[in-house]
Design a protein around this motif. Structure first.
Motif, PDB file in Angstrom:
ATOM      1  N   VAL A   1       0.857  -1.184   0.000  1.00 39.32           N
ATOM      2  CA  VAL A   1       0.000   0.000   0.000  1.00 39.32           C
ATOM      3  C   VAL A   1       0.894   1.234   0.000  1.00 39.32           C
ATOM      4  CG1 VAL A   1      -1.719   1.297   1.304  1.00 39.32           C
ATOM      5  CG2 VAL A   1      -1.809  -1.203   1.231  1.00 39.32           C
ATOM      6  N   HIS A   2       0.576   2.166  -0.884  1.00 35.50           N
ATOM      7  CA  HIS A   2       1.341   3.411  -0.966  1.00 35.50           C
ATOM      8  C   HIS A   2       0.538   4.508  -0.287  1.00 35.50           C
ATOM      9  CE1 HIS A   2       4.300   1.703  -3.711  1.00 35.50           C
ATOM     10  NE2 HIS A   2       3.287   1.038  -4.230  1.00 35.50           N
ATOM     11  N   THR A   3       1.016   4.964   0.851  1.00 31.14           N
ATOM     12  CA  THR A   3       0.324   6.014   1.597  1.00 31.14           C
ATOM     13  C   THR A   3       0.643   7.375   0.986  1.00 31.14           C
ATOM     14  OG1 THR A   3       2.153   6.358   3.126  1.00 31.14           O
ATOM     15  CG2 THR A   3       0.540   4.659   3.717  1.00 31.14           C
ATOM     16  N   PRO A   4      -0.182   8.394   1.251  1.00 29.19           N
ATOM     17  CA  PRO A   4       0.117   9.735   0.735  1.00 29.19           C
ATOM     18  C   PRO A   4       1.494  10.236   1.183  1.00 29.19           C
ATOM     19  CG  PRO A   4      -2.141   9.649   1.520  1.00 29.19           C
ATOM     20  CD  PRO A   4      -1.497   8.349   1.902  1.00 29.19           C
ATOM     21  N   GLU A   5       1.900   9.871   2.393  1.00 33.72           N
ATOM     22  CA  GLU A   5       3.211  10.298   2.878  1.00 33.72           C
ATOM     23  C   GLU A   5       4.328   9.666   2.048  1.00 33.72           C
ATOM     24  OE1 GLU A   5       0.827   8.925   4.928  1.00 33.72           O
ATOM     25  OE2 GLU A   5       0.138  10.838   5.750  1.00 33.72           O
ATOM     26  N   MET A   6       4.139   8.380   1.697  1.00 29.97           N
ATOM     27  CA  MET A   6       5.146   7.701   0.881  1.00 29.97           C
ATOM     28  C   MET A   6       5.211   8.322  -0.515  1.00 29.97           C
ATOM     29  SD  MET A   6       4.365   3.732   1.933  1.00 29.97           S
ATOM     30  CE  MET A   6       5.362   3.062   0.625  1.00 29.97           C
ATOM     31  N   VAL A   7       4.031   8.578  -1.099  1.00 29.48           N
ATOM     32  CA  VAL A   7       3.976   9.141  -2.446  1.00 29.48           C
ATOM     33  C   VAL A   7       4.618  10.525  -2.475  1.00 29.48           C
ATOM     34  CG1 VAL A   7       2.414   9.942  -4.268  1.00 29.48           C
ATOM     35  CG2 VAL A   7       1.959   7.785  -3.093  1.00 29.48           C
ATOM     36  N   ALA A   8       4.397  11.329  -1.433  1.00 29.19           N
ATOM     37  CA  ALA A   8       4.975  12.673  -1.377  1.00 29.19           C
ATOM     38  C   ALA A   8       6.497  12.618  -1.344  1.00 29.19           C
ATOM     39  CB  ALA A   8       4.453  13.411  -0.150  1.00 29.19           C
ATOM     40  N   GLY A   9       7.057  11.536  -0.842  1.00 26.81           N
ATOM     41  CA  GLY A   9       8.506  11.409  -0.758  1.00 26.81           C
ATOM     42  C   GLY A   9       9.164  10.890  -2.020  1.00 26.81           C
TER      43      GLY A   9
END
Length: 97
Positions: free
Chosen positions: A32-40
């Motif tokens: 699962v790709h969280t918004p925090e991961m995607v932002a990084g």
């Protein structure tokens, strides 16, 4: 199939995609790709909402003396733009004809 050269980032991405496919075939859930991961994640290309400048530069092939080229390259990143600025300044003080 032709061999494709990939940088480390693309290779890691391709490996992640392959692992996700294997997990899906086994009936497992992929990561699962969280918004925090995607932002990084590292982004590529022009930022969303920006446009190309109205005056684009023209690519040319030109030869410079080694000492001139070394002097501009020693300025680091952006040396081509600095050379463009220097030539533009020269044109302001000299006749183009």
């Amino acid at each position: 199939m032709a061999e494709v050269k990939m940088d480390a980032e693309m290779l890691a991405f391709a490996n992640d995609v392959a692992e996700s496919i294997r997990q899906a075939k086994r009936g497992e859930f992929a990561a699962v790709h969280t918004p925090e991961m995607v932002a990084g994640y590292k982004t590529r290309g022009r930022p969303v909402g920006t446009t190309k400048p109205s005056t684009t530069k023209q690519a040319v092939t030109i030869r410079y003396s080694p000492d001139v080229l070394a002097a501009f390259r020693s300025m680091g990143a952006g040396w081509q733009a600095k050379m463009d600025d220097a030539l533009r300044e020269w044109l302001r003080t000299h006749s183009a004809v």
